[in-house]
Scaffold this motif. Structure first.
Motif, PDB file in Angstrom:
ATOM      1  N   GLN A 447       3.207  -3.173  14.318  1.00  0.00           N
ATOM      2  CA  GLN A 447       2.495  -1.995  14.816  1.00  0.00           C
ATOM      3  C   GLN A 447       2.048  -2.172  16.270  1.00  0.00           C
ATOM      4  O   GLN A 447       1.010  -1.650  16.681  1.00  0.00           O
ATOM      5  CB  GLN A 447       1.272  -1.682  13.925  1.00  0.00           C
ATOM      6  N   LYS A 503      -6.549   2.224   9.264  1.00  0.00           N
ATOM      7  CA  LYS A 503      -5.264   2.931   9.284  1.00  0.00           C
ATOM      8  C   LYS A 503      -4.140   1.992   9.726  1.00  0.00           C
ATOM      9  O   LYS A 503      -3.080   1.914   9.077  1.00  0.00           O
ATOM     10  CB  LYS A 503      -5.369   4.136  10.228  1.00  0.00           C
ATOM     11  N   THR A 504      -4.364   1.285  10.830  1.00  0.00           N
ATOM     12  CA  THR A 504      -3.352   0.338  11.336  1.00  0.00           C
ATOM     13  C   THR A 504      -3.132  -0.794  10.340  1.00  0.00           C
ATOM     14  O   THR A 504      -1.998  -1.238  10.122  1.00  0.00           O
ATOM     15  CB  THR A 504      -3.791  -0.250  12.701  1.00  0.00           C
ATOM     16  N   ALA A 506      -3.415  -0.660   7.078  1.00  0.00           N
ATOM     17  CA  ALA A 506      -2.607  -0.152   5.948  1.00  0.00           C
ATOM     18  C   ALA A 506      -1.142  -0.016   6.355  1.00  0.00           C
ATOM     19  O   ALA A 506      -0.225  -0.406   5.600  1.00  0.00           O
ATOM     20  CB  ALA A 506      -3.167   1.184   5.488  1.00  0.00           C
ATOM     21  N   LYS A 507      -0.895   0.546   7.550  1.00  0.00           N
ATOM     22  CA  LYS A 507       0.492   0.706   8.026  1.00  0.00           C
ATOM     23  C   LYS A 507       1.177  -0.647   8.205  1.00  0.00           C
ATOM     24  O   LYS A 507       2.349  -0.812   7.854  1.00  0.00           O
ATOM     25  CB  LYS A 507       0.499   1.482   9.346  1.00  0.00           C
ATOM     26  N   LEU A 508       0.435  -1.603   8.733  1.00  0.00           N
ATOM     27  CA  LEU A 508       0.990  -2.945   8.960  1.00  0.00           C
ATOM     28  C   LEU A 508       1.345  -3.620   7.645  1.00  0.00           C
ATOM     29  O   LEU A 508       2.419  -4.216   7.503  1.00  0.00           O
ATOM     30  CB  LEU A 508      -0.012  -3.793   9.742  1.00  0.00           C
ATOM     31  N   ALA A 510       2.065  -2.204   4.815  1.00  0.00           N
ATOM     32  CA  ALA A 510       3.215  -1.502   4.225  1.00  0.00           C
ATOM     33  C   ALA A 510       4.522  -1.959   4.889  1.00  0.00           C
ATOM     34  O   ALA A 510       5.535  -2.206   4.205  1.00  0.00           O
ATOM     35  CB  ALA A 510       3.034   0.000   4.373  1.00  0.00           C
ATOM     36  N   ALA A 511       4.492  -2.075   6.218  1.00  0.00           N
ATOM     37  CA  ALA A 511       5.679  -2.519   6.949  1.00  0.00           C
ATOM     38  C   ALA A 511       6.009  -3.979   6.623  1.00  0.00           C
ATOM     39  O   ALA A 511       7.181  -4.354   6.491  1.00  0.00           O
ATOM     40  CB  ALA A 511       5.461  -2.353   8.449  1.00  0.00           C
TER      41      ALA A 511
END
Length: 575
Positions: A447, A503-504, A506-508, A510-511
């Motif tokens: 991210q 937010k970051t 969670a995105k990280l 998931a990735a």
């Protein structure tokens, strides 16, 4: 200090040349007073002008030869000493690179910096003096005595009487000064420590308005070094005036008794002039020795400190025959592991047993000081276990070479560390031959792609020292990208998401899940939200495992985990 001189081996030819050249320089200086005596006795007194021109010209040739030899000797000795300093600094750095964290904790970073810089410089400076004066001082002293005796044996008794006085003076002054040099080096360590803390912690210092306090700390350490330096310099400063006083009194005595010898017809004027010069050479050779006495004690103290580092054997060593895993999978097993820090009253970890399997995310959570970071520091062998074993693919980590062990890991430390250079350089630190596509892919997964693209030079943007021109969250994401670009079998994240917003984060995560499907992932975290979806959560409490399982299992079976969750999540989120 002699032990350090083994690093002169590559320069032994140059050292031999220096010694030969200094020997020739000494011979030229010893020969000149005799030529001057001949000019006075056989040229001036007898009025033989051609003889004066002849011997005078020869004196000029001898002087020119001595000057050329001296210049070459100075050049070579400077090259040898600087080369020696470069080699010793390189040896210290290479040796320190092999230290475990235990040795770093023992010596201290500030002291290691002082030993690699200031201490090496002290030894380097005294090496030049030794090469120049080791031959010259004894040659001038012994040669001067022989030549003086040859001119007038009875007058030489003045020199015989003066030498013990000079030697006694040098010994008395050096004896007081020597112990202070070692004390001064340790105080320079303290000054470096205070300075380093003040510079690294400048944000904290300013935020708590502690600038005046830190100034006072620095001034105290600085004054301590200054007072010690003044004290030792006052002692050593007495050396030169005392030496010159003895030298001048000796000259008066030589002229007095020499005049009597001339009036009695036992000595010629030229011989007296030569005798005075030989006496000066003898005295100056002893002054050279005294100068070495000033420099050598401090250099010796520095050499001891350098040898302490070079002789310090790393506690963590590679086995004689390192084992290699057959088919690498990344299975990590802890079997009854116990570990204590040196000097600690109780173990930091006790009887830790679990498995972290490939394709799964293993999270480690617990209160402050529960041993989370300590536990994962044992996997790459930053420290060795006291008892039990850690195995990777059924091989004990102590039976593997450190290089092959760490090559299988992507480690992201708790404190994100960036190096001076571009963003690409920092990501490639994980894999030197990574392509631009691999670098960009790793940054995207971490991210970090968005904020890198928004920077003026993109991936070529410069990172300043310590990463001070990027935020804490950006530093963490670049550190994660550095680990991802390796594509290792084992990923270790030591509280590496703490500076990220939810937010970051969670995105990280998931990735990461998509990127690490066949790898073992260990995540140390303080946030429950970071570990809630992990396949396995290990709960630590005061160095022991309080529970192992997934989120739902631990909510039913582990009180410590329930307390952590209830302190962070609302009842609606828990439900």
């Amino acid at each position: 200090m002699i032990k350090l001189f083994r690093y002169l081996k590559p320069y032994r030819v140059s050292v031999a040349f220096v010694l030969v050249l200094v020997f020739l320089q000494s011979l030229s200086e010893l020969y000149l007073p005799t030529l001057m005596a001949d000019i006075v006795d056989f040229g001036i007194i007898k009025g033989d002008t051609p003889f004066i021109w002849k011997i005078g010209g020869f004196m000029l040739l001898v002087t020119a030869g001595g000057t050329i030899v001296s210049i070459i000797a100075s050049y070579l000795s400077s090259r040898v000493s600087t080369g020696f300093g470069k080699l010793v600094r390189s040896k210290i750095f290479s040796h320190v690179e092999n230290f475990s964290l235990q040795e770093f904790d023992k010596v201290g970073t500030a002291s290691l910096i002082t030993r690699t810089t200031n201490d090496v410089t002290q030894v380097q400076q005294v090496l030049i003096m030794i090469m120049r004066m080791m031959i010259m001082a004894p040659m001038l002293c012994i040669g001067g005595i022989i030549m003086a005796v040859s001119k007038d044996a009875k007058l030489s008794l003045v020199i015989v009487a003066v030498i013990p006085i000079l030697a006694g003076t040098i010994f008395a002054i050096a004896r007081k000064g020597i112990p202070l040099f070692k004390v001064m080096q340790s105080k320079i360590d303290k000054l470096n420590l205070v300075l380093r803390e003040g510079l690294i912690g400048i944000r904290v210092i300013r935020s708590f308005n502690r600038i005046s306090h830190e100034k006072q700390r620095f001034n105290e350490a600085n004054l301590d070094v200054t007072n010690t330096a003044i004290k030792v310099n006052q002692i050593m400063a007495a050396l030169m005036p005392v030496m010159m006083l003895i030298l001048n009194l000796s000259t008066i005595a030589i002229i007095w008794f020499g005049g009597i010898r001339i009036s009695e017809g036992n000595m010629q004027v030229g011989d007296l002039m030569a005798f005075i010069q030989y006496a000066m050479q003898i005295m100056f050779s002893l002054i050279m020795v005294s100068m070495m006495f000033v420099m050598i004690p401090r250099a010796s103290a520095s050499a001891v400190r350098i040898n302490e580092v070079l002789n310090m054997a790393p506690e963590i060593k590679d086995p004689a025959r390192a084992k290699l895993a057959g088919t690498k999978k990344g299975l990590v097993e802890f079997d009854q592991v116990t570990f204590s820090y040196p000097g600690a009253e109780k173990p930091a970890l006790s009887n830790i047993s679990f498995q972290a399997r490939p394709g799964e995310i293993t999270a480690i959570i617990g209160g402050t000081g529960s041993g989370k970071s300590t536990l994962i520091s044992l996997i790459p062998r930053f420290y060795d276990v006291d008892s039990g074993s850690i195995r990777i693919d059924d091989i004990d980590v102590r039976e593997m070479s450190q290089q092959s062990l760490r090559a299988s890991m992507g480690f992201v430390p708790q404190k994100a560390v960036l190096f001076t250079g571009t963003i690409t350089d920092n990501i490639r630190y994980g894999k030197e031959d990574a392509t631009d596509e691999e670098v960009k892919h790793a940054a995207a997964v971490a991210q970090a792609g968005e904020f890198i693209s928004s920077m003026k030079d993109g991936y070529d943007s410069l990172i300043s020292q310590g990463g001070s021109n990027v935020s804490g969250g950006q530093k963490q994401r670049l550190s994660i990208a550095r680990a991802l670009v390796r594509r290792p079998e084992i990923y270790i994240f030591d509280d590496s998401f703490s500076a990220l917003d939810f937010k970051t984060d969670a995105k990280l995560r998931a990735a990461l899940k998509q990127e690490t499907t066949s790898s073992t992932v260990l995540i140390v975290a303080q946030r429950v939200s970071t570990v809630i979806d992990a396949d396995q959560i290990i709960v630590l409490d005061e160095g022991q495992i309080a529970g192992i399982g997934n989120h739902r299992e631990l909510m039913d079976t582990c009180m410590v985990y329930r307390e952590i969750v209830s302190s962070q999540l609302s009842e609606e989120e828990i439900a």
